[in-house]
Design an enzyme around this catalytic site. Structure first.
Site, PDB file in Angstrom:
ATOM      1  N   GLU A  73       6.778   2.239  -0.049  1.00 32.01           N
ATOM      2  CA  GLU A  73       5.634   3.256  -0.148  1.00 32.01           C
ATOM      3  C   GLU A  73       4.365   2.461   0.362  1.00 32.01           C
ATOM      4  OE1 GLU A  73       5.847   6.368   0.033  1.00 32.01           O
ATOM      5  OE2 GLU A  73       7.872   6.683  -0.660  1.00 32.01           O
ATOM      6  N   CYS A 112      -3.359   5.527  -2.210  1.00 35.66           N
ATOM      7  CA  CYS A 112      -2.729   5.446  -0.907  1.00 35.66           C
ATOM      8  C   CYS A 112      -3.053   6.501  -0.129  1.00 35.66           C
ATOM      9  CB  CYS A 112      -1.252   5.198  -0.835  1.00 35.66           C
ATOM     10  SG  CYS A 112      -0.564   6.194  -1.907  1.00 35.66           S
TER      11      CYS A 112
HETATM   12  P1  NAD Z   1       0.090  -5.760  -2.653  1.00 33.68           P
HETATM   13  O1  NAD Z   1       1.191  -5.299  -1.694  1.00 33.68           O
HETATM   14  O2  NAD Z   1      -0.636  -6.579  -2.306  1.00 33.68           O
HETATM   15  O3  NAD Z   1       1.128  -5.792  -3.800  1.00 33.68           O
HETATM   16  C1  NAD Z   1       2.061  -4.853  -4.514  1.00 33.68           C
HETATM   17  C2  NAD Z   1       3.033  -5.524  -5.391  1.00 33.68           C
HETATM   18  O4  NAD Z   1       3.757  -6.466  -4.563  1.00 33.68           O
HETATM   19  C3  NAD Z   1       2.264  -6.231  -6.528  1.00 33.68           C
HETATM   20  O5  NAD Z   1       3.199  -6.045  -7.493  1.00 33.68           O
HETATM   21  C4  NAD Z   1       2.215  -7.799  -6.053  1.00 33.68           C
HETATM   22  O6  NAD Z   1       2.575  -8.756  -7.051  1.00 33.68           O
HETATM   23  C5  NAD Z   1       3.692  -7.861  -5.196  1.00 33.68           C
HETATM   24  N1  NAD Z   1       3.812  -8.792  -4.213  1.00 33.68           N
HETATM   25  C6  NAD Z   1       2.694  -9.436  -3.476  1.00 33.68           C
HETATM   26  N2  NAD Z   1       3.361 -10.252  -2.516  1.00 33.68           N
HETATM   27  C7  NAD Z   1       4.816 -10.095  -2.738  1.00 33.68           C
HETATM   28  C8  NAD Z   1       6.076 -10.481  -1.909  1.00 33.68           C
HETATM   29  N3  NAD Z   1       5.797 -11.384  -0.968  1.00 33.68           N
HETATM   30  N4  NAD Z   1       7.375 -10.067  -2.212  1.00 33.68           N
HETATM   31  C9  NAD Z   1       7.133  -9.290  -3.342  1.00 33.68           C
HETATM   32  N5  NAD Z   1       6.267  -8.755  -3.992  1.00 33.68           N
HETATM   33  C10 NAD Z   1       5.018  -9.276  -3.774  1.00 33.68           C
HETATM   34  O7  NAD Z   1      -0.511  -4.189  -2.743  1.00 33.68           O
HETATM   35  P2  NAD Z   1      -1.999  -3.886  -3.808  1.00 33.68           P
HETATM   36  O8  NAD Z   1      -2.988  -4.514  -3.244  1.00 33.68           O
HETATM   37  O9  NAD Z   1      -1.481  -4.061  -5.155  1.00 33.68           O
HETATM   38  O10 NAD Z   1      -1.723  -2.268  -3.645  1.00 33.68           O
HETATM   39  C11 NAD Z   1      -2.607  -1.595  -2.669  1.00 33.68           C
HETATM   40  C12 NAD Z   1      -1.814  -1.176  -1.382  1.00 33.68           C
HETATM   41  O11 NAD Z   1      -0.654  -0.510  -1.951  1.00 33.68           O
HETATM   42  C13 NAD Z   1      -2.809  -0.364  -0.402  1.00 33.68           C
HETATM   43  O12 NAD Z   1      -2.421  -0.504   0.896  1.00 33.68           O
HETATM   44  C14 NAD Z   1      -2.211   1.213  -0.939  1.00 33.68           C
HETATM   45  O13 NAD Z   1      -2.560   1.993   0.049  1.00 33.68           O
HETATM   46  C15 NAD Z   1      -1.091   0.927  -1.221  1.00 33.68           C
HETATM   47  N6  NAD Z   1      -0.088   1.876  -2.129  1.00 33.68           N
HETATM   48  C16 NAD Z   1       0.789   2.650  -1.476  1.00 33.68           C
HETATM   49  C17 NAD Z   1       1.278   3.935  -2.055  1.00 33.68           C
HETATM   50  C18 NAD Z   1       2.438   4.641  -1.602  1.00 33.68           C
HETATM   51  O14 NAD Z   1       2.969   5.288  -2.480  1.00 33.68           O
HETATM   52  N7  NAD Z   1       2.364   4.921  -0.386  1.00 33.68           N
HETATM   53  C19 NAD Z   1       0.845   3.741  -3.540  1.00 33.68           C
HETATM   54  C20 NAD Z   1      -0.361   3.241  -4.163  1.00 33.68           C
HETATM   55  C21 NAD Z   1      -0.595   1.784  -3.366  1.00 33.68           C
END
Ligand code: NAD
Length: 471
Positions: free
Chosen positions: A240, A274
């Protein structure tokens, strides 16, 4: 307050800790234990051990456990609200709404059924399609709506008979750790493990041979890394990811009626949703009054520390995101677009940016083409409906999209042409447990919620039984 991981039904701390920062102050207010690789391994092993018994329970039994957990969580909501505000930054009312939704979200998801299907039953035999749990689900979640997103994935994973290891974002781990604490008295040990950690923990999970599926919510860039890493043992994956949702306002829309809904669909949670409106296309004939109405809403919305009950817009959640949004503003200023209101960081501690409305801006700029994830909305002029649909679809994102009009039928016909996982008429809102949610294009892979979502936590199995023959 003490914060501990939940591993095999017990609270555990770590040898090292990291700071959790209150974004309204820009200063640390708590320390979070930083799970080691050995602690992750212990959590995965516990989940694996718990799986055998958990998967054999009926849906009804698992629903009972989960609803008891929801009820216990509900009793702690008042106590957890200030914690969520301090770690995430959102206003009190939004924190209350997010936390209060937890028991309801669990109840709704656990009311769904995934029945076995009979594909054929004739003289040759009977062919059934059954759905079996996958095993251990690794759940990785972001910082914008940390509790709701985690609960949604946990409820789906557990209800369908899997066990889980959940990892919150290092920016917002604390309320989620408390949720794990609450689960300890209710769920059998190992069924739900919650571990917090730094940048290595996510990759350790996606590479882990003991994890069968990753339910990931976060950015597109990280989602691609997750997918690549999960290939090591062909983990099932749902992603997501980010969005750049377009909303199209038709010429018959009344600014007085829809501007406020559109504004809050773009600026709630400081734009860090998001499914927020991130590109607003407004018909040329109502462009100026519409921009003026939005600018007025932006000027009058109270911005500040979420602990103040009057505040409607809190800070950006973390320093990195704050600097990223400031970068978008700087870039926007260089394009010569008209900044109607806002446009600057606020002169106070914490990560505050003025709600910003940008007019006379086009595709080809960062603000329109990328996901700013902050309180800044580009308002783009259009005059032809086919042209605007093409422009709305001309993106690698495909999470949501909406059409705003006084003619619902016209709105529905245009909304159906938007290339996105969810499209609306006269609304742009959050997912619901009964409705599949997910992204088209690079906004995701697979769906959460509804029976379609539940099936994503299961393996389809065909059972082919011949008609019994004598001898
Ligand atoms: P992010 O991708 O930086 O981090 C998300 C999660 O992934 C965190 O827990 C982080 O620690 C972990 N992570 C980071 N690097 C990783 C790796 N290499 N392998 C596995 N896990 C890893 O995102 P963010 O900045 O926390 O959130 C914002 C983003 O999330 C925005 O783009 C937003 O649109 C999206 N988002 C999408 C939805 C949806 O349902 N489509 C919902 C909420 C947020």
């Amino acid at each position: 307050m003490e914060y501990t991981h939940t591993i095999d039904g017990r609270g555990e701390t770590s040898e090292t800790f990291f700071d959790v920062i209150n974004p309204a102050e820009g200063k640390p207010f708590a320390q979070c234990p930083d799970a080691s690789k050995a602690q992750l391994d212990a959590a995965v092993a516990a989940a694996r051990r718990a799986f055998d018994a958990w998967k054999q329970l009926s849906y009804e039994d698992r629903r009972g456990y989960l609803n008891r957990f929801g009820k216990a969580f509900k009793e702690r909501v008042d106590e957890l609200i200030p914690l969520l505000v301090r770690e995430q930054g959102k206003p009190l009312a939004a924190a209350r709404a997010e936390l209060s939704y937890t028991p309801l979200q669990i109840e709704k998801l656990c009311a769904l059924e995934v029945p076995d299907e009979v594909l054929r039953d004739d003289e040759r035999g009977r062919v059934e399609l059954r759905y079996r749990p996958l095993g251990v689900v690794g759940i990785i979640t972001p910082w914008n709506v940390p509790v709701s997103i985690a609960v949604g994935r946990i409820a789906q994973a557990l209800y369908t008979g899997n066990t889980a290891v959940q990892k919150p974002s290092p920016y917002t781990p604390l309320t989620t750790l408390k949720m794990g604490e609450i689960s300890r008295d209710i769920l059998p040990p190992g069924v739900l493990n919650i571990v917090a950690g730094g940048d290595s923990l996510g990759p350790w999970m996606t590479e882990h041979p003991g994890i069968d599926k990753i339910a990931f919510t976060g950015s597109v860039a990280t989602g691609k890394k997750v997918l690549a890493s999960a290939a090591s043992n062909l983990k099932r994956v749902t992603l997501e990811l980010g969005g750049n949702d377009a909303a199209i306002v038709l010429e018959d829309a009344d600014p007085a009626k829809v501007a406020s809904d559109i504004f809050w669909a773009a600026f709630a949670n400081s734009g860090q949703i998001c499914l927020a409106i991130k590109r607003l296309y407004v018909h040329d004939s109502i462009y100026e009054p519409f921009c003026a109405a939005l600018a007025e809403l932006a000027r009058t919305a109270k911005v500040g520390d979420g602990m103040d009950p009057e505040v409607r817009i809190g800070p950006i959640q973390n320093r990195m995101q704050y600097e990223k949004v400031l970068g978008f503003l700087e870039d926007t200023r260089r394009t010569g677009a008209r900044i109607l209101t806002g446009g600057r960081a606020m002169d106070r501690p914490g990560y505050f940016i003025e709600p910003t409305i940008v007019a006379d801006i086009q595709e080809g700029t960062r603000l329109v083409d990328e996901e700013p994830f902050g309180p800044i909305l580009p308002v783009i002029r259009y005059s032809d409906i086919d042209d605007v649909v093409r422009r709305a679809n001309d993106t690698r994102y495909g999470l949501g999209g909406s059409v705003w009009t006084s003619n619902i039928a016209t709105g529905a016909a245009i909304a159906a042409r938007l290339e996105a996982g969810t499209t609306w008429v006269n609304q742009h809102s959050l997912p619901d447990a009964h409705v599949p949610f997910g992204g088209a294009k690079e906004s995701g892979l697979g769906r959460e919620y509804s029976t379609l979502g539940l099936k994503g936590y299961m393996e389809a199995q065909v059972l082919n039984i011949p008609k019994a023959k004598a001898g």
